[in-house]
Design a protein around this motif. Structure first.
Motif, PDB file in Angstrom:
ATOM      1  N   VAL A  40       0.863  -1.184   0.000  1.00  0.00           N
ATOM      2  CA  VAL A  40       0.000   0.000   0.000  1.00  0.00           C
ATOM      3  C   VAL A  40       0.898   1.232   0.000  1.00  0.00           C
ATOM      4  CG1 VAL A  40      -1.857   1.239   1.159  1.00  0.00           C
ATOM      5  CG2 VAL A  40      -1.774  -1.259   1.265  1.00  0.00           C
ATOM      6  N   VAL A  41       0.716   2.085  -0.992  1.00  0.00           N
ATOM      7  CA  VAL A  41       1.597   3.240  -1.152  1.00  0.00           C
ATOM      8  C   VAL A  41       0.770   4.528  -1.167  1.00  0.00           C
ATOM      9  CG1 VAL A  41       3.369   1.932  -2.350  1.00  0.00           C
ATOM     10  CG2 VAL A  41       1.551   3.002  -3.679  1.00  0.00           C
ATOM     11  N   THR A  42       1.407   5.603  -0.714  1.00  0.00           N
ATOM     12  CA  THR A  42       0.677   6.858  -0.537  1.00  0.00           C
ATOM     13  C   THR A  42       1.298   8.035  -1.265  1.00  0.00           C
ATOM     14  OG1 THR A  42       1.913   7.351   1.487  1.00  0.00           O
ATOM     15  CG2 THR A  42      -0.156   6.132   1.729  1.00  0.00           C
ATOM     16  N   ASN A  43       2.369   7.777  -2.007  1.00  0.00           N
ATOM     17  CA  ASN A  43       2.987   8.871  -2.759  1.00  0.00           C
ATOM     18  C   ASN A  43       3.719   8.305  -3.963  1.00  0.00           C
ATOM     19  OD1 ASN A  43       5.849   8.283  -1.990  1.00  0.00           O
ATOM     20  ND2 ASN A  43       5.115   8.853   0.059  1.00  0.00           N
ATOM     21  N   ASP A  44       4.190   9.178  -4.820  1.00  0.00           N
ATOM     22  CA  ASP A  44       4.764   8.765  -6.092  1.00  0.00           C
ATOM     23  C   ASP A  44       6.041   7.957  -5.916  1.00  0.00           C
ATOM     24  OD1 ASP A  44       4.409   9.044  -9.033  1.00  0.00           O
ATOM     25  OD2 ASP A  44       6.418   9.919  -8.895  1.00  0.00           O
ATOM     26  N   ASP A  45       6.874   8.330  -4.973  1.00  0.00           N
ATOM     27  CA  ASP A  45       8.140   7.602  -4.777  1.00  0.00           C
ATOM     28  C   ASP A  45       7.873   6.171  -4.320  1.00  0.00           C
ATOM     29  OD1 ASP A  45       9.646   9.784  -5.536  1.00  0.00           O
ATOM     30  OD2 ASP A  45      10.023  10.468  -3.480  1.00  0.00           O
ATOM     31  N   GLU A  46       6.980   6.001  -3.349  1.00  0.00           N
ATOM     32  CA  GLU A  46       6.637   4.655  -2.882  1.00  0.00           C
ATOM     33  C   GLU A  46       6.020   3.836  -4.012  1.00  0.00           C
ATOM     34  OE1 GLU A  46       5.579   5.806   1.784  1.00  0.00           O
ATOM     35  OE2 GLU A  46       3.989   5.259   0.364  1.00  0.00           O
ATOM     36  N   TYR A  47       5.160   4.477  -4.779  1.00  0.00           N
ATOM     37  CA  TYR A  47       4.480   3.811  -5.889  1.00  0.00           C
ATOM     38  C   TYR A  47       5.475   3.272  -6.915  1.00  0.00           C
ATOM     39  CZ  TYR A  47       2.263   3.959 -10.544  1.00  0.00           C
ATOM     40  OH  TYR A  47       1.872   3.697 -11.824  1.00  0.00           O
ATOM     41  N   ARG A  48       6.380   4.109  -7.368  1.00  0.00           N
ATOM     42  CA  ARG A  48       7.337   3.682  -8.390  1.00  0.00           C
ATOM     43  C   ARG A  48       8.267   2.592  -7.855  1.00  0.00           C
ATOM     44  NH1 ARG A  48       6.940   6.768 -12.846  1.00  0.00           N
ATOM     45  NH2 ARG A  48       5.888   8.799 -12.627  1.00  0.00           N
ATOM     46  N   ALA A  49       8.664   2.706  -6.598  1.00  0.00           N
ATOM     47  CA  ALA A  49       9.538   1.699  -6.015  1.00  0.00           C
ATOM     48  C   ALA A  49       8.840   0.345  -5.912  1.00  0.00           C
ATOM     49  CB  ALA A  49      10.006   2.155  -4.630  1.00  0.00           C
ATOM     50  N   ARG A  50       7.567   0.356  -5.526  1.00  0.00           N
ATOM     51  CA  ARG A  50       6.857  -0.918  -5.371  1.00  0.00           C
ATOM     52  C   ARG A  50       6.556  -1.558  -6.718  1.00  0.00           C
ATOM     53  NH1 ARG A  50       7.143  -4.641  -1.553  1.00  0.00           N
ATOM     54  NH2 ARG A  50       5.519  -6.196  -1.904  1.00  0.00           N
ATOM     55  N   VAL A  51       6.169  -0.755  -7.701  1.00  0.00           N
ATOM     56  CA  VAL A  51       5.931  -1.292  -9.046  1.00  0.00           C
ATOM     57  C   VAL A  51       7.214  -1.913  -9.592  1.00  0.00           C
ATOM     58  CG1 VAL A  51       5.416  -0.689 -11.431  1.00  0.00           C
ATOM     59  CG2 VAL A  51       3.994   0.222  -9.593  1.00  0.00           C
ATOM     60  N   GLU A  52       8.326  -1.228  -9.429  1.00  0.00           N
ATOM     61  CA  GLU A  52       9.607  -1.757  -9.904  1.00  0.00           C
ATOM     62  C   GLU A  52       9.930  -3.078  -9.217  1.00  0.00           C
ATOM     63  OE1 GLU A  52      14.338  -0.468  -9.939  1.00  0.00           O
ATOM     64  OE2 GLU A  52      12.785   1.077  -9.772  1.00  0.00           O
ATOM     65  N   PHE A  53       9.702  -3.161  -7.900  1.00  0.00           N
ATOM     66  CA  PHE A  53       9.961  -4.404  -7.166  1.00  0.00           C
ATOM     67  C   PHE A  53       9.097  -5.544  -7.698  1.00  0.00           C
ATOM     68  CE2 PHE A  53       8.460  -7.280  -3.830  1.00  0.00           C
ATOM     69  CZ  PHE A  53       9.656  -7.864  -3.441  1.00  0.00           C
ATOM     70  N   ILE A  54       7.808  -5.312  -7.887  1.00  0.00           N
ATOM     71  CA  ILE A  54       6.896  -6.361  -8.335  1.00  0.00           C
ATOM     72  C   ILE A  54       7.295  -6.867  -9.721  1.00  0.00           C
ATOM     73  CG2 ILE A  54       4.522  -6.835  -9.075  1.00  0.00           C
ATOM     74  CD1 ILE A  54       4.890  -6.856  -6.051  1.00  0.00           C
ATOM     75  N   ILE A  55       7.587  -5.974 -10.628  1.00  0.00           N
ATOM     76  CA  ILE A  55       7.939  -6.390 -11.993  1.00  0.00           C
ATOM     77  C   ILE A  55       9.269  -7.130 -12.014  1.00  0.00           C
ATOM     78  CG2 ILE A  55       8.637  -5.486 -14.250  1.00  0.00           C
ATOM     79  CD1 ILE A  55       6.375  -3.494 -14.073  1.00  0.00           C
ATOM     80  N   GLU A  56      10.224  -6.669 -11.250  1.00  0.00           N
ATOM     81  CA  GLU A  56      11.529  -7.334 -11.242  1.00  0.00           C
ATOM     82  C   GLU A  56      11.476  -8.672 -10.512  1.00  0.00           C
ATOM     83  OE1 GLU A  56      14.301  -4.550  -9.651  1.00  0.00           O
ATOM     84  OE2 GLU A  56      14.419  -3.368 -11.511  1.00  0.00           O
ATOM     85  N   GLU A  57      10.667  -8.774  -9.472  1.00  0.00           N
ATOM     86  CA  GLU A  57      10.614  -9.996  -8.667  1.00  0.00           C
ATOM     87  C   GLU A  57       9.687 -11.053  -9.259  1.00  0.00           C
ATOM     88  OE1 GLU A  57      11.793 -12.245  -5.259  1.00  0.00           O
ATOM     89  OE2 GLU A  57      12.531 -10.333  -6.053  1.00  0.00           O
ATOM     90  N   PHE A  58       8.555 -10.627  -9.802  1.00  0.00           N
ATOM     91  CA  PHE A  58       7.539 -11.572 -10.260  1.00  0.00           C
ATOM     92  C   PHE A  58       7.277 -11.494 -11.759  1.00  0.00           C
ATOM     93  CE2 PHE A  58       6.620 -10.462  -5.842  1.00  0.00           C
ATOM     94  CZ  PHE A  58       6.653 -11.711  -5.245  1.00  0.00           C
ATOM     95  N   GLY A  59       7.835 -10.511 -12.409  1.00  0.00           N
ATOM     96  CA  GLY A  59       7.582 -10.330 -13.832  1.00  0.00           C
ATOM     97  C   GLY A  59       6.347  -9.483 -14.058  1.00  0.00           C
ATOM     98  N   PRO A  60       6.273  -8.866 -15.239  1.00  0.00           N
ATOM     99  CA  PRO A  60       5.095  -8.042 -15.545  1.00  0.00           C
ATOM    100  C   PRO A  60       3.893  -8.915 -15.844  1.00  0.00           C
ATOM    101  CG  PRO A  60       6.545  -8.185 -17.448  1.00  0.00           C
ATOM    102  CD  PRO A  60       7.249  -8.903 -16.331  1.00  0.00           C
ATOM    103  N   PRO A  61       2.686  -8.318 -15.749  1.00  0.00           N
ATOM    104  CA  PRO A  61       2.413  -6.937 -15.343  1.00  0.00           C
ATOM    105  C   PRO A  61       2.221  -6.808 -13.835  1.00  0.00           C
ATOM    106  CG  PRO A  61       0.416  -7.930 -16.155  1.00  0.00           C
ATOM    107  CD  PRO A  61       1.484  -8.979 -16.287  1.00  0.00           C
ATOM    108  N   ALA A  62       2.277  -5.561 -13.373  1.00  0.00           N
ATOM    109  CA  ALA A  62       1.913  -5.238 -11.997  1.00  0.00           C
ATOM    110  C   ALA A  62       0.495  -4.673 -11.997  1.00  0.00           C
ATOM    111  CB  ALA A  62       2.882  -4.224 -11.400  1.00  0.00           C
ATOM    112  N   LEU A  63      -0.272  -5.047 -10.999  1.00  0.00           N
ATOM    113  CA  LEU A  63      -1.635  -4.538 -10.849  1.00  0.00           C
ATOM    114  C   LEU A  63      -1.630  -3.424  -9.801  1.00  0.00           C
ATOM    115  CD1 LEU A  63      -4.721  -4.765 -11.369  1.00  0.00           C
ATOM    116  CD2 LEU A  63      -4.789  -6.434  -9.501  1.00  0.00           C
ATOM    117  N   VAL A  64      -2.105  -2.261 -10.190  1.00  0.00           N
ATOM    118  CA  VAL A  64      -2.243  -1.129  -9.274  1.00  0.00           C
ATOM    119  C   VAL A  64      -3.739  -0.936  -9.030  1.00  0.00           C
ATOM    120  CG1 VAL A  64      -1.732   1.301  -8.873  1.00  0.00           C
ATOM    121  CG2 VAL A  64      -0.168  -0.086 -10.255  1.00  0.00           C
TER     122      VAL A  64
END
Length: 344
Positions: A162-186
């Motif tokens: 759960v993210v509340t700002n742009d920096d947290e959002y971009r970091a979490r999306v990057e983690f999900i895609i790199e760890e589990f592969g695309p796509p990420a669901l927001v």
């Protein structure tokens, strides 16, 4: 005697792997399912497989089951194999328990499922899909929750999902895609209560009493994380106790039953499935996920939900076998073009 083969995925992850708990639980589930089916008078065999689909094909040819009890949840390297296994069973003309191949394919794709729900006017949180990096700006507002688009069992979900700002959002999306592969669901974050609603064909479709994951103050965002489900030593597990007899306003309960049944039928579920719903403080329900292959463990939430409805796993397992047999036992056919090898 009716011969039942329990098909399952052999665990391969080392105990040190963060997702090992959810994968290794299948062995316990298979053991207990074997016991209840044997006690019910069936002749039971087991067939475990991993990356080699030929083991499934050859094993079933050798065992010649009347029905397959499908507990295959996919292999960690390629979770889509959950649906592939059901496809092989259909290809071979074998009756099997649980949801069909097409349903498993659709439900695994969370964005596709959400689009289907929207088309049927069933409320689900607003969402966006990130296919590649860098992620485009979030236009859903804050907060949002970021998770893998094609995983289940809460894999990839943590409090910092759960993210509340742009920096947290971009970091979490990057983690999900790199760890589990695309796509990420927001997904738009829905505050409130969370219910799991199991549905069971006996053979008439029945909506079982919902159970609720309650959230103590130590559960920062009030969400079901991977640790909440699988890591019994974790802070999240302690902070997310289940309530199998929750107090629900009758009008809300009626809504839950209605949307769960519609979602089950919309996705094409069969025999047994679970629908997860968040309910806002104002009483509006949002479907979070449709799970066509819920955990069949006797120590899981499903078993407790069944107990609340005065049912047992043995009753359900036997009914699922009967349902599969009633759908028709076709003669095993020779699969064309399948050779021993791997899914990859």
């Amino acid at each position: 005697m009716t011969r039942v083969v329990i098909l399952y995925n052999e665990p391969t992850l080392p105990a040190s792997h963060p997702d090992a708990d959810s994968e290794h639980e299948i062995v316990y589930t298979v053991n207990e399912t074997d016991k209840v089916l044997t006690a019910a008078g069936f002749e039971v065999e087991r067939l475990g497989a991993h990356v080699d689909p030929g083991k499934i094909v050859n094993g079933l040819r050798e065992l010649e089951p009347d029905v397959v009890f499908n507990l295959f949840e996919g292999v960690p390297e390629m979770s889509a194999t959950e649906a592939f296994a059901a496809g092989l069973l259909e290809w071979m003309g074998l009756p099997y328990t649980g949801c069909p191949h097409q349903c498993l394919v659709m439900a695994r794709d969370k964005p596709l499922t959400k689009r289907l729900l929207q088309s049927a006017r069933l409320a689900t949180p607003k969402f966006a899909v990130v296919e590649r990096l860098p992620a485009k700006a979030n236009r859903l507002g804050w907060p949002v929750i970021v998770k893998p688009a094609c995983e289940d069992a809460s894999v990839g979900v943590a409090q910092n999902s759960v993210v509340t700002n742009d920096d947290e959002y971009r970091a979490r999306v990057e983690f999900i895609i790199e760890e589990f592969g695309p796509p990420a669901l927001v997904e738009q974050f829905i505050p409130g209560r969370e219910f799991n609603i199991a549905l069971y064909e006996a053979p008439k479709l029945t909506v079982l009493p919902p159970y609720e994951y309650t959230f103590t103050p130590n559960n920062q965002w009030g969400i079901i994380t991977y640790d909440s489900k699988w890591n019994t030593e974790s802070k999240d597990f302690e902070a997310t106790p289940p309530d199998y007899r929750p107090k629900i306003d009758p009008a809300v309960r009626k809504k839950l039953d209605r949307i769960a049944k519609k979602a089950y039928q919309l996705i094409g579920c069969r025999d047994l499935a679970r629908v997860d719903v968040r309910v806002t403080p104002e009483g509006k329900p949002y479907i979070i996920e449709v799970n066509p292959n819920p955990d069949f463990s006797p120590v899981g939430g499903l078993a407790d939900c069944l107990e609340t409805a005065n049912l047992t796993l043995q009753t359900v397992a036997v009914q699922m076998v009967r349902n599969a047999l009633d759908r028709g036992a076709t003669k095993m056919v020779e699969p064309v073009g399948i050779e021993v090898g791997s899914w990859e």
